[in-house]
Design a protein around this motif. Structure first.
Motif, short mmCIF file in Angstrom:
data_model
loop_
_atom_site.label_atom_id
_atom_site.label_comp_id
_atom_site.label_asym_id
_atom_site.label_seq_id
_atom_site.Cartn_x
_atom_site.Cartn_y
_atom_site.Cartn_z
N GLY A 124 -10.44 28.29 9.83
CA GLY A 124 -9.37 28.63 10.76
C GLY A 124 -9.79 29.70 11.74
O GLY A 124 -10.92 30.20 11.70
N GLU A 125 -8.86 30.07 12.63
CA GLU A 125 -9.15 31.08 13.64
C GLU A 125 -8.93 32.47 13.05
O GLU A 125 -7.96 32.72 12.35
CB GLU A 125 -8.26 30.91 14.87
N ILE A 126 -9.85 33.35 13.38
CA ILE A 126 -9.77 34.75 12.96
C ILE A 126 -9.68 35.62 14.21
O ILE A 126 -10.39 35.40 15.18
CB ILE A 126 -11.01 35.16 12.15
N ARG A 127 -8.79 36.59 14.17
CA ARG A 127 -8.71 37.60 15.23
C ARG A 127 -8.91 38.98 14.60
O ARG A 127 -8.32 39.28 13.56
CB ARG A 127 -7.36 37.54 15.95
N VAL A 128 -9.72 39.79 15.25
CA VAL A 128 -9.99 41.12 14.71
C VAL A 128 -10.11 42.11 15.85
O VAL A 128 -10.85 41.87 16.82
CB VAL A 128 -11.26 41.11 13.83
N PRO A 129 -9.36 43.22 15.81
CA PRO A 129 -9.47 44.23 16.87
C PRO A 129 -10.86 44.87 16.91
O PRO A 129 -11.47 45.12 15.87
CB PRO A 129 -8.41 45.26 16.47
N GLY A 130 -11.33 45.12 18.11
CA GLY A 130 -12.63 45.76 18.28
C GLY A 130 -13.17 45.57 19.68
O GLY A 130 -12.92 44.52 20.30
N LEU A 131 -13.93 46.54 20.18
CA LEU A 131 -14.52 46.44 21.51
C LEU A 131 -15.92 45.83 21.47
O LEU A 131 -16.32 45.14 22.41
CB LEU A 131 -14.59 47.82 22.16
N ALA A 132 -16.67 46.11 20.40
CA ALA A 132 -18.05 45.64 20.32
C ALA A 132 -18.11 44.33 19.55
O ALA A 132 -17.40 44.13 18.56
CB ALA A 132 -18.93 46.68 19.63
N GLU A 133 -19.00 43.44 19.99
CA GLU A 133 -19.09 42.14 19.36
C GLU A 133 -19.61 42.22 17.93
O GLU A 133 -19.45 41.28 17.14
CB GLU A 133 -20.00 41.22 20.19
N THR A 134 -20.20 43.35 17.56
CA THR A 134 -20.64 43.54 16.18
C THR A 134 -19.46 43.51 15.20
O THR A 134 -19.68 43.34 13.99
CB THR A 134 -21.38 44.88 16.03
N ILE A 135 -18.23 43.63 15.71
CA ILE A 135 -17.07 43.55 14.82
C ILE A 135 -16.99 42.17 14.18
O ILE A 135 -16.43 42.01 13.09
CB ILE A 135 -15.76 43.87 15.59
N VAL A 136 -17.58 41.16 14.83
CA VAL A 136 -17.57 39.81 14.26
C VAL A 136 -18.36 39.77 12.96
O VAL A 136 -17.90 39.26 11.93
CB VAL A 136 -18.12 38.79 15.27
N GLU A 137 -19.59 40.32 12.99
CA GLU A 137 -20.40 40.36 11.77
C GLU A 137 -19.74 41.22 10.69
O GLU A 137 -19.77 40.88 9.51
CB GLU A 137 -21.80 40.89 12.08
N ASN A 138 -19.16 42.35 11.10
CA ASN A 138 -18.47 43.20 10.12
C ASN A 138 -17.31 42.45 9.47
O ASN A 138 -17.09 42.56 8.26
CB ASN A 138 -17.95 44.46 10.80
N ALA A 139 -16.57 41.69 10.28
CA ALA A 139 -15.44 40.92 9.75
C ALA A 139 -15.92 39.83 8.80
O ALA A 139 -15.29 39.58 7.76
CB ALA A 139 -14.65 40.31 10.91
N LEU A 140 -17.03 39.18 9.12
CA LEU A 140 -17.58 38.15 8.24
C LEU A 140 -17.99 38.75 6.90
O LEU A 140 -17.73 38.19 5.83
CB LEU A 140 -18.77 37.48 8.89
N ALA A 141 -18.67 39.90 6.95
CA ALA A 141 -19.11 40.56 5.72
C ALA A 141 -17.92 40.96 4.86
O ALA A 141 -17.91 40.75 3.64
CB ALA A 141 -19.96 41.78 6.06
N ALA A 142 -16.90 41.53 5.50
CA ALA A 142 -15.70 41.94 4.77
C ALA A 142 -14.98 40.73 4.19
O ALA A 142 -14.49 40.77 3.04
CB ALA A 142 -14.77 42.71 5.70
N ALA A 143 -14.91 39.67 4.97
CA ALA A 143 -14.27 38.44 4.48
C ALA A 143 -14.98 37.90 3.26
O ALA A 143 -14.36 37.49 2.28
CB ALA A 143 -14.24 37.40 5.60
#
Length: 466
Positions: free
Chosen positions: A279-298
């Motif tokens: 599904g679609e994930i939305r995560v607040p953040g300015l830097a694109e590195t938030i995507v990797e952080n969100a994946l790791a946390a998930a």
């Protein structure tokens, strides 16, 4: 520690000896700062490189502390009488770890250990955001991730906590293995391998081995969550007997992000495909590195039993982490991006590239301090950051610290004219120069290592606008 423990248990866990008091006397909290000790707290007298907390024992006991743990070679038999018990141990720092390990034994919920060169704290916060919607969650406060912070975090566990998310940091070889032995994680998250602390470890390969000690410590029934797109990190998963969940942008990753896009309002969206759902994930953040952080946390949260739906809602609710790419609004539509907490070459590049991508009605300005603990690589890395600045669409750079000249040299080499490069001697002069040059709609990145204390520049700017 809301779950009370007794002086007898303390002796059992630490191998200590009850010097004063009764075995059934109890305590609920553990403190190493004498100023924070309350009536139900155990005070652990730590001997540091510059201070010996044993000199505060008298005041702590007279102040009504439940008890104290002291080192056998520092015992003062003239201590004032009090109701508090005293346990003596050979080494109070080691005994603090033993106490936390003993207390950890009564917790049977998922415990997620998180390490890596970049993104540890953000990943920890994201993971806690997810799991707190499932049940009460213990997590590291700030970045208290060392041989004092990890034990003290574990000792804050309350009776109702069902999950624990523990950040683990290091700057010397062997520290992650020690922290893992204390925390005994059932799930380990390795975000990535960079060059932070290379001064003390010598190479990225050795850094990878150190970080990988977390995965090696996992039980067979546990889960290792590791970055797929980072070869040095992924290779460490081979050291684990646990199940492996990889994350990244490569379609071969178990948790794969695709269709990544910046939403403009300070958030990213992407499609997440995983064995647990899609599904679609939305995560607040300015830097694109938030995507990797969100994946790791998930990955960590899913392994701990969170649903895919809870992962999505938890990530969407993330409120950011102070000092990590946090936008701060100033008058005249000026936006300060506070990334002042720390810096290494990888995080510095990511922050500068983010600044260059931001839409702005004004200019893009970089305010930078030095990167620390780089050893022999320091000069080349700072020169490289300067060259990157010159190659990006940045208008001016303001520099501070021992490597400012090298950053300036690199920036000038790659096209930034000298009148757009400013080297200042301290925070105050930098803040004055910057304030004079700020214009409507400017976007300003402030970043540097801990030693640079670049948050001081932001504080000075804020004071001037009050």
């Amino acid at each position: 520690m809301s779950l009370p423990a007794s002086a007898a248990q303390l002796c059992e866990w630490t191998g200590g000896h009850l010097l004063r008091g009764r075995p059934n006397q109890s305590f609920e909290g553990t403190k190493i700062d004498s100023r924070e000790v309350g009536s139900r707290d155990l005070f652990v007298a730590i001997i540091g490189p510059n201070h010996d907390a044993h000199r505060f024992l008298g005041d702590v006991l007279l102040g009504g502390a439940a008890g104290a743990m002291v080192q056998s070679d520092r015992i003062d038999h003239s201590l004032p009488r009090s109701d508090g018990f005293i346990v003596q141990v050979e080494d109070t720092t080691r005994a603090l770890a033993d106490l936390a390990r003993g207390h950890r034994g009564s917790f049977d919920g998922p415990l997620i250990g998180i390490t890596g060169s970049n993104g540890k704290t953000t990943t920890k916060e994201l993971c806690a955001d997810i799991l707190s919607g499932v049940g009460s969650t213990l997590s590291t406060r700030g970045n208290l991730n060392n041989n004092f912070g990890v034990p003290l975090t574990l000792l804050r566990r309350e009776d109702g906590d069902g999950f624990a998310v523990i950040e683990m940091g290091m700057n010397h070889r062997g520290e992650i293995a020690d922290l893992a032995a204390i925390a005994q994680p059932s799930i380990g998250v390795l975000t990535n391998i960079g060059s932070a602390h290379i001064e003390f470890l010598g190479s990225r390969e050795t850094i990878a081995e150190e970080k990988g000690d977390l995965l090696a410590a996992l039980p067979t029934e546990g889960t290792a969550v590791v970055g797929h797109d980072d070869p040095l990190a992924l290779a460490q998963s081979e050291r684990s007997d646990a199940r492996v969940l990889s994350f990244g942008r490569d379609p071969k990753a178990d948790l794969c992000a695709s269709s990544i896009r910046f939403l403009g309002e300070g958030a990213y969206a992407f499609e997440l495909e995983s064995p647990f759902g899609r599904g679609e994930i939305r995560v607040p953040g300015l830097a694109e590195t938030i995507v990797e952080n969100a994946l790791a946390a998930a990955g960590g949260a899913l392994a701990a039993g969170a649903s895919f739906e809870r992962v999505a809602s938890g990530l969407a609710s993330h409120g950011g982490v102070p000092g990590r790419m946090q936008p701060r609004s100033f008058p005249n539509d000026v936006l300060i991006i506070d990334d002042a907490y720390n810096a290494n070459p990888q995080s510095m590049r990511a922050a500068l590239e983010t600044l260059a991508r931001l839409e702005s009605g004004g200019r893009r300005l970089a305010v930078l301090g030095q990167m620390g603990e780089l050893g022999d690589a320091a000069e080349a890395e700072h020169l490289g950051i300067g060259r990157l600045i010159g190659s990006l669409d940045l208008h001016e750079v303001f520099l501070l610290g021992p490597f400012a000249d090298l950053v300036a040299e690199g920036a000038h080499e790659s096209g930034l004219t000298k009148n757009r490069i400013h080297i200042e001697k301290d925070h105050a002069s930098l803040a004055r120069t910057l304030k004079m040059r700020l214009g409507k709609g400017d976007r300003v990145l402030v970043k540097g290592s801990r030693a640079a204390h670049m948050e001081g520049v932001i504080e000075l700017l804020a004071e001037g606008d009050r």
